[in-house]
Scaffold this active site. Structure first.
Site, PDB file in Angstrom:
ATOM      1  N   ARG A 229      10.824 -13.651 -30.106  1.00 59.37           N
ATOM      2  CA  ARG A 229      12.227 -13.482 -29.688  1.00 59.37           C
ATOM      3  C   ARG A 229      12.404 -13.484 -28.166  1.00 59.37           C
ATOM      4  NH1 ARG A 229      12.061  -9.908 -34.240  1.00 59.37           N
ATOM      5  NH2 ARG A 229      13.237 -10.802 -35.984  1.00 59.37           N
TER       6      ARG A 229
ATOM      7  N   LYS B  29      18.199 -24.271 -18.786  1.00 62.45           N
ATOM      8  CA  LYS B  29      18.481 -25.020 -20.012  1.00 62.45           C
ATOM      9  C   LYS B  29      17.160 -25.524 -20.586  1.00 62.45           C
ATOM     10  CE  LYS B  29      22.031 -27.859 -20.204  1.00 62.45           C
ATOM     11  NZ  LYS B  29      23.065 -28.861 -19.822  1.00 62.45           N
TER      12      LYS B  29
ATOM     13  N   GLU C 147      18.138 -38.525 -10.415  1.00 66.62           N
ATOM     14  CA  GLU C 147      18.851 -37.245 -10.416  1.00 66.62           C
ATOM     15  C   GLU C 147      19.263 -36.847  -8.998  1.00 66.62           C
ATOM     16  OE1 GLU C 147      20.001 -35.664 -12.880  1.00 66.62           O
ATOM     17  OE2 GLU C 147      18.815 -36.185 -14.649  1.00 66.62           O
TER      18      GLU C 147
ATOM     19  N   LYS D 246      22.439 -27.488  -7.240  1.00 63.73           N
ATOM     20  CA  LYS D 246      22.422 -27.158  -8.660  1.00 63.73           C
ATOM     21  C   LYS D 246      22.568 -25.655  -8.863  1.00 63.73           C
ATOM     22  CE  LYS D 246      20.378 -27.974 -13.113  1.00 63.73           C
ATOM     23  NZ  LYS D 246      19.421 -28.716 -13.946  1.00 63.73           N
TER      24      LYS D 246
ATOM     25  N   GLU E 280      27.967 -23.192 -19.538  1.00 63.40           N
ATOM     26  CA  GLU E 280      28.794 -24.379 -19.763  1.00 63.40           C
ATOM     27  C   GLU E 280      30.086 -24.040 -20.507  1.00 63.40           C
ATOM     28  OE1 GLU E 280      26.135 -27.222 -21.654  1.00 63.40           O
ATOM     29  OE2 GLU E 280      25.704 -28.093 -19.695  1.00 63.40           O
TER      30      GLU E 280
ATOM     31  N   ARG F 229      29.836 -26.876 -15.027  1.00 64.49           N
ATOM     32  CA  ARG F 229      28.434 -27.302 -15.095  1.00 64.49           C
ATOM     33  C   ARG F 229      28.301 -28.705 -15.691  1.00 64.49           C
ATOM     34  NH1 ARG F 229      23.215 -23.563 -16.775  1.00 64.49           N
ATOM     35  NH2 ARG F 229      21.663 -25.229 -16.624  1.00 64.49           N
TER      36      ARG F 229
ATOM     37  N   ASN G  40      26.188 -33.631 -15.701  1.00 62.37           N
ATOM     38  CA  ASN G  40      25.911 -34.608 -16.757  1.00 62.37           C
ATOM     39  C   ASN G  40      26.465 -35.996 -16.450  1.00 62.37           C
ATOM     40  OD1 ASN G  40      25.652 -33.208 -20.120  1.00 62.37           O
ATOM     41  ND2 ASN G  40      24.315 -33.047 -18.355  1.00 62.37           N
TER      42      ASN G  40
ATOM     43  N   HIS H 296      24.894 -39.040 -17.997  1.00 67.42           N
ATOM     44  CA  HIS H 296      24.034 -38.578 -19.083  1.00 67.42           C
ATOM     45  C   HIS H 296      24.600 -38.834 -20.485  1.00 67.42           C
ATOM     46  CE1 HIS H 296      22.001 -36.718 -15.765  1.00 67.42           C
ATOM     47  NE2 HIS H 296      21.110 -36.146 -16.534  1.00 67.42           N
TER      48      HIS H 296
ATOM     49  N   HIS I  93      21.813 -40.545 -22.318  1.00 67.97           N
ATOM     50  CA  HIS I  93      21.150 -39.906 -23.461  1.00 67.97           C
ATOM     51  C   HIS I  93      21.258 -40.763 -24.717  1.00 67.97           C
ATOM     52  CE1 HIS I  93      21.231 -35.459 -21.882  1.00 67.97           C
ATOM     53  NE2 HIS I  93      20.303 -36.185 -21.311  1.00 67.97           N
TER      54      HIS I  93
ATOM     55  N   HIS J 280      13.849 -41.098 -18.527  1.00 69.55           N
ATOM     56  CA  HIS J 280      15.151 -40.429 -18.484  1.00 69.55           C
ATOM     57  C   HIS J 280      16.002 -40.901 -17.303  1.00 69.55           C
ATOM     58  CE1 HIS J 280      18.173 -37.289 -18.712  1.00 69.55           C
ATOM     59  NE2 HIS J 280      17.881 -36.913 -17.470  1.00 69.55           N
TER      60      HIS J 280
END
Length: 330
Positions: A101, A123, A165, A198, A208, A213, A217, A220, A224, A237
């Site tokens: 956990r 993330k 990026e 960032k 988000e 935020r 993206n 992306h 993606h 990527h």
């Protein structure tokens, strides 16, 4: 040193030499990094070598690492070191967020992409066949240690992959970064500036919620989708995101959100930087749109994109018409 505040507390991002004698209960290390830098790292704890490549960001690899940690055993009070690029960082962070956990983890990015982007913000995720990063959480590291020394053995294609990026950061919020992107000599300066930007965005919208935020993206949504459609194999990527930035800048102009001429500027800069911007999935637009509908920014009403308003400014836009997306994608 850069400090990031979050809901659980704070963590520090510091620049250092290649880390030795890392004090952790176990380490997850990218296989290429382990071959090149294993002896320098002087790891004294059990090591799990993560196979290189995006396909390692999978439920299966996630399960194998959990079994490894249990066998060590790593206790709930323990800490793991996650050493590698974006794949290892995302995967290792997600493992840490769920093992017992949640245990502590130290993030040590070894690629330019991970240094300027994915190692910061908490993330963590794995991919599904249905799409990228669909299973994950927000789980900040104990700290991030950046050693630009790792870049000395990084292949040129991987350096360019990370630069995508950096270009994104310049496009969405800091036009003054453009000269540094065009002639990246001092990587520590480039990384530090990208990380600082960032950090600012992440602290404004950690989970988000507000849409702030989501500007990170840019490129992306399409990127993606292209990665998923090509099986995470033919494109890195950053290469997919570069294609996405070019197309999304054009889509933003068609929407009337992006200042006219911006798409041409973005495309020209990326081409001069050596990126191939042809859409590799022409003729598969419907499949790409279906993948975009699974994007985390999408709503019941439709597709959402982070659009440039101009160079240096970006915002989230919802309900983008599929017809317009089709036109631009083809």
């Amino acid at each position: 040193m850069i400090e990031v505040s979050h809901s659980r507390g704070t963590y520090q991002i510091r620049f250092d030499s290649v880390v030795s004698a890392i004090q952790s209960d176990a380490a997850l290390v990218d296989e290429h990094v382990f071959k090149l830098w294993g002896s320098r790292l002087e790891l004294t704890c059990p090591v799990y070598v993560v196979p290189a490549g995006e396909t390692s960001k999978s439920i299966n690899e996630f399960g194998r690492i959990q079994e490894f940690l249990a066998a060590v055993p790593v206790r709930r009070s323990g800490q793991i070191a996650v050493i590698g690029g974006g794949v290892t960082g995302d995967l290792g962070g997600f493992v840490a967020s769920t093992y017992m956990r949640g245990i502590r983890y130290l993030q040590i990015p070894t690629t330019l992409l991970a240094m300027v982007d994915s190692s910061v913000g908490g993330k963590v995720a794995v991919d599904l066949d249905a799409g990228k990063n669909l299973v994950g959480s927000f789980y900040p590291p104990e700290s991030v240690v950046i050693a630009t020394e790792f870049l000395s053995t990084l292949p040129a294609r991987q350096v360019k992959n990370g630069m995508a990026e950096a270009w994104k950061t310049a496009f969405i919020m800091d036009e003054s970064l453009l000269p540094l992107c065009e002639k990246p000599g001092d990587y520590q300066d480039l990384v530090s500036r990208c990380v600082t930007h960032k950090r600012t965005v992440v602290m404004e919208d950690e989970f988000e919620v507000t849409g702030r935020r989501a500007i990170l993206n840019f490129g992306h949504t399409i990127g993606h989708a292209i990665e998923a459609a090509t099986g995470y194999e033919s494109l890195l990527h950053g290469e997919a995101v570069a294609i996405g930035m070019s197309l999304e800048a054009l889509l933003g102009e068609r929407m009337g959100v992006t200042q006219e001429g911006t798409a041409e500027f973005v495309t020209e800069k990326l081409q001069l930087a050596g990126f191939e911007l042809d859409n590799p999935c022409k003729g598969r637009t419907e499949h790409l749109i279906e993948l975009m509908k699974r994007d985390k920014k999408a709503t019941r009403a439709g597709l959402s994109f982070a659009f440039l308003e101009r160079i240096g400014a970006c915002k989230l836009v919802h309900d983008v018409p599929e017809t317009l997306v089709r036109e631009v994608m083809e």
